[in-house]
Design a protein around this motif. Structure first.
Motif, mmCIF file in Angstrom:
data_model
loop_
_atom_site.group_PDB
_atom_site.id
_atom_site.type_symbol
_atom_site.label_atom_id
_atom_site.label_comp_id
_atom_site.label_asym_id
_atom_site.label_seq_id
_atom_site.Cartn_x
_atom_site.Cartn_y
_atom_site.Cartn_z
ATOM 1 N N TYR A 1 51.313 70.134 38.392
ATOM 2 C CA TYR A 1 50.637 70.765 39.527
ATOM 3 C C TYR A 1 51.448 70.503 40.793
ATOM 4 N N GLY A 2 51.320 71.383 41.765
ATOM 5 C CA GLY A 2 51.974 71.170 43.046
ATOM 6 C C GLY A 2 51.150 70.184 43.868
ATOM 7 N N PRO A 3 51.655 68.967 44.098
ATOM 8 C CA PRO A 3 50.893 67.987 44.872
ATOM 9 C C PRO A 3 51.242 68.058 46.355
ATOM 10 N N TRP A 4 50.237 67.973 47.193
ATOM 11 C CA TRP A 4 50.410 67.939 48.644
ATOM 12 C C TRP A 4 49.524 66.825 49.185
ATOM 13 N N ILE A 5 50.009 66.098 50.157
ATOM 14 C CA ILE A 5 49.197 65.088 50.837
ATOM 15 C C ILE A 5 49.137 65.449 52.308
ATOM 16 N N VAL A 6 47.924 65.529 52.835
ATOM 17 C CA VAL A 6 47.712 65.841 54.248
ATOM 18 C C VAL A 6 47.704 64.509 54.999
ATOM 19 N N GLN B 1 56.369 67.520 50.418
ATOM 20 C CA GLN B 1 54.994 67.652 49.933
ATOM 21 C C GLN B 1 53.986 66.972 50.861
ATOM 22 N N LEU B 2 54.470 66.297 51.880
ATOM 23 C CA LEU B 2 53.595 65.660 52.863
ATOM 24 C C LEU B 2 53.523 66.576 54.073
ATOM 25 N N VAL B 3 52.304 66.968 54.434
ATOM 26 C CA VAL B 3 52.096 67.948 55.497
ATOM 27 C C VAL B 3 51.008 67.458 56.442
ATOM 28 N N THR B 4 50.963 68.065 57.615
ATOM 29 C CA THR B 4 49.871 67.796 58.552
ATOM 30 C C THR B 4 48.808 68.879 58.378
ATOM 31 N N THR B 5 47.634 68.604 58.888
ATOM 32 C CA THR B 5 46.549 69.583 58.817
ATOM 33 C C THR B 5 46.960 70.889 59.468
ATOM 34 N N SER B 6 47.553 70.821 60.666
ATOM 35 C CA SER B 6 47.906 72.057 61.374
ATOM 36 C C SER B 6 48.933 72.866 60.594
ATOM 37 N N ASN B 7 49.954 72.211 60.026
ATOM 38 C CA ASN B 7 50.942 72.946 59.224
ATOM 39 C C ASN B 7 50.298 73.565 57.987
ATOM 40 N N LEU B 8 49.427 72.826 57.352
ATOM 41 C CA LEU B 8 48.739 73.333 56.166
ATOM 42 C C LEU B 8 47.911 74.562 56.507
ATOM 43 N N LEU B 9 47.074 74.451 57.522
ATOM 44 C CA LEU B 9 46.183 75.560 57.865
ATOM 45 C C LEU B 9 46.951 76.772 58.377
ATOM 46 N N GLU B 10 48.033 76.537 59.109
ATOM 47 C CA GLU B 10 48.875 77.656 59.554
ATOM 48 C C GLU B 10 49.460 78.403 58.367
ATOM 49 N N SER B 11 49.815 77.671 57.316
ATOM 50 C CA SER B 11 50.404 78.315 56.140
ATOM 51 C C SER B 11 49.380 79.148 55.379
ATOM 52 N N LEU B 12 48.126 78.858 55.579
ATOM 53 C CA LEU B 12 47.061 79.578 54.868
ATOM 54 C C LEU B 12 46.516 80.753 55.661
ATOM 55 N N THR B 13 46.860 80.822 56.936
ATOM 56 C CA THR B 13 46.373 81.889 57.809
ATOM 57 C C THR B 13 47.431 82.980 57.859
ATOM 58 N N GLY C 1 46.671 75.607 40.742
ATOM 59 C CA GLY C 1 48.094 75.338 40.608
ATOM 60 C C GLY C 1 48.581 74.262 41.555
ATOM 61 N N ASP C 2 48.079 74.291 42.775
ATOM 62 C CA ASP C 2 48.442 73.299 43.780
ATOM 63 C C ASP C 2 47.197 72.511 44.169
ATOM 64 N N LEU C 3 47.383 71.207 44.309
ATOM 65 C CA LEU C 3 46.286 70.323 44.691
ATOM 66 C C LEU C 3 46.660 69.650 46.006
ATOM 67 N N VAL C 4 45.797 69.833 46.996
ATOM 68 C CA VAL C 4 46.029 69.316 48.339
ATOM 69 C C VAL C 4 45.094 68.125 48.529
ATOM 70 N N PHE C 5 45.685 66.946 48.707
ATOM 71 C CA PHE C 5 44.918 65.708 48.747
ATOM 72 C C PHE C 5 44.723 65.201 50.167
ATOM 73 N N CYS C 6 43.501 64.735 50.438
ATOM 74 C CA CYS C 6 43.182 64.009 51.656
ATOM 75 C C CYS C 6 42.184 62.923 51.260
ATOM 76 N N GLY C 7 41.948 61.950 52.136
ATOM 77 C CA GLY C 7 40.922 60.956 51.826
ATOM 78 C C GLY C 7 41.369 59.530 52.011
ATOM 79 N N ILE C 8 40.706 58.648 51.277
ATOM 80 C CA ILE C 8 40.895 57.200 51.387
ATOM 81 C C ILE C 8 41.072 56.660 49.961
ATOM 82 N N ALA C 9 41.999 55.899 49.686
ATOM 83 C CA ALA C 9 43.008 55.235 50.468
ATOM 84 C C ALA C 9 44.376 55.816 50.127
ATOM 85 N N THR C 10 45.160 56.041 51.163
ATOM 86 C CA THR C 10 46.456 56.687 51.029
ATOM 87 C C THR C 10 47.311 56.039 49.953
ATOM 88 N N GLU C 11 47.396 54.711 49.969
ATOM 89 C CA GLU C 11 48.327 53.978 49.103
ATOM 90 C C GLU C 11 47.835 53.790 47.682
#
Length: 188
Positions: free
Chosen positions: A137-142, A170-182, A112-122
């Motif tokens: 889908y719920g888009p998220w960019i780390v 929809q733009l999050v940091t790694t720490s915020n993302l992982l905190e939300s999953l714990t 349902g939600d897709l969390v994106f990381c990687g290269i190239a941002t733009e």
């Protein structure tokens, strides 16, 4: 972000390939690797994309760009390769995860939600996230697990456009993302 916001999420690791890693993007590779380990460590699915350029492609015709046609440029980065073992790798000829193969994988898995990381941002990260948004889908960019091989200004430009296309929340940091999953003590 709270854990209830994410619906059957998957982490999408976009094009962390030798040919896209340079002085502008190499700093993101350890952050991406750490995110993959943490995400997979809590039992959530991970999918990788790998861009393959072909002779005569639009990139070659319009940009005179003929890189990423062969190994080792097309290979996932050495830090990422072992983390991809056992996870799907979607080869693509364009910017987005949503090739026929990628779209089918996402639908078949029921993510349902897709969390994106990687290269190239733009480009590939942004296009994949925007396509996820348009497909429902719920888009998220780390933001701290992405980079642009064209430099930090281009990375920031990609994030600016992402805020307009998919929403600034929809733009999050790694720490915020992982905190939300714990789960917190109250959730247990």
């Amino acid at each position: 972000m709270t854990s209830t916001q994410l619906r059957n999420p998957a982490l999408v690791v976009v094009d962390v390939q030798n040919g896209f890693i340079n002085r502008h993007s190499q700093h993101a590779v350890p952050a991406i690797a750490d995110l993959i380990k943490a995400w997979a460590g809590i039992g959530l699915p991970v999918v990788f994309t790998r861009y393959l350029n072909e002779p005569g492609s639009a990139y070659e015709r319009y940009f005179s760009w003929s890189r990423l046609m062969d190994s080792p440029e097309t290979d996932l980065a050495p830090e990422i390769q072992p983390l991809a073992a056992g996870h799907p790798v979607v080869d693509k000829l364009g910017y987005t995860l949503f090739s026929d193969e990628g779209a089918a994988l996402v639908a078949d898995q029921g993510w349902g939600d897709l969390v994106f990381c990687g290269i190239a941002t733009e480009s590939c990260v942004l296009k994949s996230a925007a396509d996820a948004f348009e497909r429902g889908y719920g888009p998220w960019i780390v933001t701290d697990a992405c980079a642009s091989d064209a430099g930090p200004e281009t990375h920031e430009a990609g994030l600016t456009v992402a805020r307009r296309l998919i929403g600034r929340r929809q733009l999050v940091t790694t720490s915020n993302l992982l905190e939300s999953l714990t789960p917190t003590r109250a959730d247990r």
